[in-house]
Design an enzyme around this catalytic site. Structure first.
Site, PDB file in Angstrom:
ATOM      1  N   HIS A 160       0.814  -1.220   0.000  1.00  0.00           N
ATOM      2  CA  HIS A 160       0.000   0.000   0.000  1.00  0.00           C
ATOM      3  C   HIS A 160       0.848   1.270   0.000  1.00  0.00           C
ATOM      4  CE1 HIS A 160      -4.083  -1.739   0.764  1.00  0.00           C
ATOM      5  NE2 HIS A 160      -3.321  -2.784   1.037  1.00  0.00           N
ATOM      6  N   ASP A 368       3.500   9.470  -1.059  1.00  0.00           N
ATOM      7  CA  ASP A 368       2.330   8.710  -0.619  1.00  0.00           C
ATOM      8  C   ASP A 368       2.112   7.566  -1.593  1.00  0.00           C
ATOM      9  OD1 ASP A 368       0.074   8.186   0.932  1.00  0.00           O
ATOM     10  OD2 ASP A 368      -0.546  10.283   0.960  1.00  0.00           O
TER      11      ASP A 368
END
Ligand code: ADQ
Length: 472
Positions: A160, A368
């Site tokens: 992730h 991110d």
């Protein structure tokens, strides 16, 4: 379809909507196949209560057709595996923050010990034809540990968070062990093409892997398939949350309260990767450069508490508080506070109303994996009068959301200029950009993400039977 087994550090009850889009989407697939979800219980057992490293009590619970299986962690395992290696080494380094990493050798030992324990405990629940889907950086060696115990199920892994370039990755003591462990999976999924490229370069240059056709690499006596599967949101769920009573109530309250102002919003976990101090500096720059926004632009920044036992998180908290205080002190008026900073988690049901009432979202992480807040903001907008997304080019989401205003999160002036543009953007342009962005969100939503990963896992060419996994 075979039974699905999901493994992640934390487990959520898929029947509870508060669990959020990802948990709900995984829960949906698990519901359909009557699956199993395995992970840490969230409980830490102190030595005085009998907590021993590498040991943990197993709890099982039935949530509709889904079996939830969780394991406790001893204090030592929590501190070395979770706080130490996962959040003190992998999280900072994978977000390019070598300066914040603490390479204490006890951490990797704890990381390995917990992955071995998870493998042992999980094996007892596995059936031969299960499909296993492992999530995130806490569990990179899990397939290797399962293979060492003789498990030959299909096992996939999804990261992730970003995967950094080889030279950064190679700063981790034991990086070769870590990446080698990924070859025990049948499929490895990343958020973006950039992450996939980093994997390919590392595999070929550092691990001397051979690139085969179909996105496959061969090394360490194993073949792994790798691909980019950008995670999406449940667009329909988010649109309907915006229309539900709590969402509407929030929207009406905010539009009433700020009828004479233009609202900007930021929603993040309070984490040093999210670029919060630079965002505040950019907002200050906006007020300095473009005085027309004084007495009008108001930034609501929600920063939910996160990993408060890690030192770096306390530093960011202090820095943020001091920046907000100085902006309000320097620019605030008796009837106008430029920044409203809220150090709390806001209920998921209320966020869409806040997003819809905002003219601009500032999503400016330094790095991110994806960033779902950017996508949720877009889905909550009124298509007839949508707000504008100011998005860091270093968020995984920027690869897909080309019609957002993309900024360099290190360049405070450029964020201020883009925010000014966003606040001034004519309705026609806002609508056009929003429409384009929504078509990306709809075509690659969270259901697409689940289905495409699982299809690829089912179709990944199986390893020749009898190929032994060389123990790590
Ligand atoms: P996170 O770093 O937690 O996730 P993000 O994707 O922005 O980051 O948020 C995940 C969820 O948390 C979203 O549904 C969001 O609404 C919610 N959330 C965030 N801040 C909140 C707040 N202050 N109050 C309430 N809810 C909040 C990791 C990776 C990301 C990746 C996701 C999913 O770091 O890059 O997008 O996993 O893969």
């Amino acid at each position: 379809m075979a039974r699905l087994v999901v493994v992640s550090n934390r487990v959520a009850d898929p029947r509870k909507t508060a669990a959020g889009g990802l948990a709900v989407a995984l829960g949906e697939v698990l519901n359909n196949t009557g699956g199993l979800w395995f992970g840490w219980s969230g409980k830490v057992v102190e030595p005085a209560q009998g907590g021993r490293p590498g040991e943990g009590q197993v709890h099982t619970q039935q949530a509709g057709p889904v079996k939830l299986v969780t394991v406790d962690l001893s204090r030592e395992d929590h501190d070395t595996f979770y706080a130490g290696y996962a959040n003190g080494v992998l999280w900072p380094v994978f977000h390019y923050r070598l300066d914040l990493a603490d390479f204490d050798p006890r951490y990797i030992t704890g990381y390995r010990r917990v992955n071995q324990m998870f493998a042992r405990k999980l094996k007892a629940f596995l059936r031969d034809d299960d499909i296993v889907w492992v999530h995130d950086y806490h569990l990179m060696p899990l397939a290797a540990e399962l293979r060492a115990l003789g498990c030959s199920q299909r096992i996939g892994f999804f990261l992730h968070i970003p995967l950094p370039p080889s030279l950064i990755l190679a700063a981790i003591p034991g990086h070769d062990w870590l990446i080698r462990a990924l070859f025990a999976f049948d499929l490895v999924g990343f958020q973006s093409k950039a992450d996939l490229l980093h994997f390919a370069r590392y595999a070929e240059a550092e691990a001397h892997a051979h690139r085969l056709d179909g996105g496959r690499w061969r090394a360490f006596n194993r073949t792994v398939q790798a691909g980019a599967f950008p995670i999406g949101i449940d667009v329909e769920e988010f649109e309907s949350l915006a229309q539900a009573p709590e969402g509407r109530e929030m929207y009406e309250r905010m539009t009433r309260e700020y009828s004479r102002r233009k609202l900007l919003v930021g929603v993040d976990r309070l984490d040093y990767t999210k670029g919060l101090p630079n965002r505040m500096r950019a907002f200050r720059e906006l007020l300095e450069r473009y005085p027309e926004h004084r007495n009008s632009a108001t930034l609501i920044q929600i920063a939910s508490p996160s990993r408060e036992d890690v030192v770096a998180y306390n530093d960011i908290l202090k820095e943020l508080e001091s920046l907000c205080g100085s902006i309000n002190g320097n620019f605030g008026e008796l009837d106008w506070m430029p920044v409203r900073y809220i150090h709390r988690t806001v209920a998921r049901q209320r966020l869409p109303g806040l997003y819809r009432a905002s003219r601009v979202a500032m999503v400016t992480p330094l790095r991110d994996g994806m960033n779902l807040v950017a996508k949720e903001f877009l889905a909550a907008q009124d298509p007839a009068d949508p707000g504008v997304l100011v998005l860091s080019r270093f968020a995984g989401a920027a690869e897909q959301l080309r019609d957002a205003l993309l900024v360099n999160p290190y360049d405070v002036e450029s964020i201020a200029n883009a925010t000014h543009l966003a606040l001034q953007m004519p309705l026609e342009e806002r609508r056009m950009r929003h429409q384009q962005l929504m078509s990306v969100l709809r075509s690659q939503d969270v259901h697409w993400w689940c289905d495409s990963f699982l299809d690829a896992l089912v179709q990944a060419q199986p390893e020749e039977t009898g190929t032994p996994w060389l123990r790590l």
